[in-house]
Design a protein around this motif. Structure first.
Motif, PDB file in Angstrom:
ATOM      1  N   PRO A 178      16.105  33.118  36.899  1.00 39.35           N
ATOM      2  CA  PRO A 178      16.489  34.349  37.610  1.00 39.35           C
ATOM      3  C   PRO A 178      15.667  35.540  37.105  1.00 39.35           C
ATOM      4  N   PRO A 179      15.548  36.566  37.936  1.00 36.93           N
ATOM      5  CA  PRO A 179      14.821  37.770  37.505  1.00 36.93           C
ATOM      6  C   PRO A 179      15.447  38.365  36.241  1.00 36.93           C
ATOM      7  N   ARG A 180      14.628  39.038  35.468  1.00 42.24           N
ATOM      8  CA  ARG A 180      15.075  39.680  34.230  1.00 42.24           C
ATOM      9  C   ARG A 180      14.236  40.919  33.973  1.00 42.24           C
ATOM     10  N   PRO A 181      14.641  41.757  33.043  1.00 45.75           N
ATOM     11  CA  PRO A 181      13.832  42.941  32.732  1.00 45.75           C
ATOM     12  C   PRO A 181      12.475  42.533  32.155  1.00 45.75           C
ATOM     13  N   THR A 182      11.450  43.283  32.518  1.00 40.71           N
ATOM     14  CA  THR A 182      10.097  42.991  32.045  1.00 40.71           C
ATOM     15  C   THR A 182       9.315  44.302  31.944  1.00 40.71           C
ATOM     16  N   PRO A 183       8.376  44.366  31.012  1.00 35.89           N
ATOM     17  CA  PRO A 183       7.546  45.574  30.944  1.00 35.89           C
ATOM     18  C   PRO A 183       6.451  45.601  32.016  1.00 35.89           C
ATOM     19  N   TYR A 184       6.288  44.498  32.766  1.00 35.42           N
ATOM     20  CA  TYR A 184       5.220  44.423  33.761  1.00 35.42           C
ATOM     21  C   TYR A 184       5.738  44.715  35.162  1.00 35.42           C
ATOM     22  N   VAL A 185       5.130  45.670  35.834  1.00 35.10           N
ATOM     23  CA  VAL A 185       5.484  45.987  37.215  1.00 35.10           C
ATOM     24  C   VAL A 185       5.186  44.794  38.120  1.00 35.10           C
ATOM     25  N   ARG A 186       4.084  44.082  37.884  1.00 35.77           N
ATOM     26  CA  ARG A 186       3.651  42.996  38.768  1.00 35.77           C
ATOM     27  C   ARG A 186       4.496  41.735  38.633  1.00 35.77           C
ATOM     28  N   ALA A 187       5.207  41.560  37.514  1.00 35.17           N
ATOM     29  CA  ALA A 187       5.933  40.312  37.259  1.00 35.17           C
ATOM     30  C   ALA A 187       7.191  40.231  38.115  1.00 35.17           C
ATOM     31  N   ASP A 188       7.229  39.213  38.976  1.00 36.97           N
ATOM     32  CA  ASP A 188       8.417  38.975  39.798  1.00 36.97           C
ATOM     33  C   ASP A 188       8.795  37.499  39.809  1.00 36.97           C
ATOM     34  N   VAL A 189       8.115  36.700  38.971  1.00 40.42           N
ATOM     35  CA  VAL A 189       8.427  35.281  38.804  1.00 40.42           C
ATOM     36  C   VAL A 189       8.561  35.033  37.302  1.00 40.42           C
ATOM     37  N   PHE A 190       9.677  34.394  36.936  1.00 38.13           N
ATOM     38  CA  PHE A 190       9.983  34.126  35.536  1.00 38.13           C
ATOM     39  C   PHE A 190      10.242  32.632  35.407  1.00 38.13           C
ATOM     40  N   MET A 191       9.600  31.992  34.433  1.00 36.20           N
ATOM     41  CA  MET A 191       9.666  30.537  34.342  1.00 36.20           C
ATOM     42  C   MET A 191       9.780  30.097  32.887  1.00 36.20           C
ATOM     43  N   GLU A 192      10.303  28.872  32.723  1.00 36.59           N
ATOM     44  CA  GLU A 192      10.303  28.284  31.396  1.00 36.59           C
ATOM     45  C   GLU A 192      10.120  26.780  31.491  1.00 36.59           C
ATOM     46  N   LYS A 193       9.680  26.235  30.387  1.00 36.03           N
ATOM     47  CA  LYS A 193       9.601  24.791  30.230  1.00 36.03           C
ATOM     48  C   LYS A 193      10.287  24.456  28.919  1.00 36.03           C
ATOM     49  N   ARG A 194      11.319  23.660  29.008  1.00 33.78           N
ATOM     50  CA  ARG A 194      12.033  23.222  27.806  1.00 33.78           C
ATOM     51  C   ARG A 194      11.227  22.139  27.122  1.00 33.78           C
ATOM     52  N   LEU A 195      11.113  22.248  25.816  1.00 26.84           N
ATOM     53  CA  LEU A 195      10.402  21.259  25.015  1.00 26.84           C
ATOM     54  C   LEU A 195      11.439  20.495  24.216  1.00 26.84           C
ATOM     55  N   SER A 196      11.323  19.190  24.193  1.00 22.63           N
ATOM     56  CA  SER A 196      12.301  18.416  23.440  1.00 22.63           C
ATOM     57  C   SER A 196      12.087  18.670  21.951  1.00 22.63           C
ATOM     58  N   SER A 197      13.183  18.703  21.237  1.00 19.48           N
ATOM     59  CA  SER A 197      13.104  18.891  19.801  1.00 19.48           C
ATOM     60  C   SER A 197      12.507  17.651  19.165  1.00 19.48           C
ATOM     61  N   PRO A 198      11.749  17.828  18.107  1.00 26.68           N
ATOM     62  CA  PRO A 198      11.211  16.661  17.435  1.00 26.68           C
ATOM     63  C   PRO A 198      12.348  15.811  16.869  1.00 26.68           C
ATOM     64  N   THR A 199      12.231  14.511  16.971  1.00 31.66           N
ATOM     65  CA  THR A 199      13.241  13.610  16.454  1.00 31.66           C
ATOM     66  C   THR A 199      13.003  13.414  14.962  1.00 31.66           C
ATOM     67  N   PRO A 200      14.025  13.696  14.146  1.00 29.61           N
ATOM     68  CA  PRO A 200      13.813  13.509  12.703  1.00 29.61           C
ATOM     69  C   PRO A 200      13.594  12.033  12.373  1.00 29.61           C
ATOM     70  N   SER A 201      12.741  11.806  11.443  1.00 30.36           N
ATOM     71  CA  SER A 201      12.461  10.440  11.021  1.00 30.36           C
ATOM     72  C   SER A 201      13.638   9.915  10.183  1.00 30.36           C
ATOM     73  N   THR A 202      14.051   8.690  10.453  1.00 32.99           N
ATOM     74  CA  THR A 202      15.153   8.104   9.683  1.00 32.99           C
ATOM     75  C   THR A 202      14.703   6.856   8.949  1.00 32.99           C
ATOM     76  N   GLY A 203      13.410   6.577   9.035  1.00 31.22           N
ATOM     77  CA  GLY A 203      12.889   5.378   8.395  1.00 31.22           C
ATOM     78  C   GLY A 203      12.677   5.557   6.905  1.00 31.22           C
ATOM     79  N   PRO A 204      12.120   4.563   6.264  1.00 29.56           N
ATOM     80  CA  PRO A 204      11.857   4.631   4.829  1.00 29.56           C
ATOM     81  C   PRO A 204      10.946   5.812   4.512  1.00 29.56           C
ATOM     82  N   GLY A 205      11.257   6.473   3.436  1.00 29.09           N
ATOM     83  CA  GLY A 205      10.447   7.603   3.010  1.00 29.09           C
ATOM     84  C   GLY A 205      10.789   8.894   3.701  1.00 29.09           C
TER      85      GLY A 205
END
Length: 164
Positions: A136-163
């Protein structure tokens, strides 16, 4: 002709300014106060606060760039991405986005965020094809900005193996 995407160095300052002023003018946009700050002082505005800048070079000439700006929530804003008109269509925008995503993941970020203009159709299409979703739209310092986007990144999986 090979293309290399490399980290920003101080000697890239003139190319950084040329590329960013160029896409703003080409798009019919005014260079706004926040643009000026980021273009004129990439170290202070992007790098020192924990961000990254990547430059794309072909045959020793800079033909593209993209920045990651650290956000308060631990994510990164993708900013100031551009490719020269002569280098468009080579997949360079996608390559720059991938380098940014890889760097953000390495830094432990859980999301990428960006703001763009609906008039930049090719950019919007690239971002959506790369997995960004509209917000959805949100406050921005840019007059030209009228599209707001994100890409969720998966969290790294902690290692549970030896060491671990």
């Amino acid at each position: 002709m090979s293309v290399a995407i490399i980290p920003y160095e101080p000697h890239h300052a003139a190319d950084w300014a040329r590329l960013n002023e160029g896409w703003l003018i080409e798009g019919g946009f005014v260079i706004e106060a926040k643009d000026r700050k980021v273009i004129d002082d990439p170290r202070g505005a992007i790098l020192d606060p924990g961000g990254r800048i990547f430059m794309a070079e072909r045959d020793g000439k800079v033909i593209g760039c993209c920045a990651l700006m650290a956000m308060d929530d631990g994510g990164f804003e993708v900013a100031k991405m551009c490719v020269t008109p002569a280098a468009r269509g080579l997949g360079l925008g996608r390559a720059l986005l991938q380098v940014c995503e890889d760097a953000a993941r390495t830094a432990g970020a859980t999301r990428l965020y960006l703001e763009t203009a609906s008039s930049l159709k090719a950019a919007g299409g690239l971002y959506r094809a790369f997995g960004f979703i509209d917000l959805p739209p949100r406050p921005t310092p840019y007059v030209r900005a009228d599209v707001f986007m994100e890409k969720r990144l998966s969290s790294p999986t902690p290692s549970t193996g030896p060491g671990a």
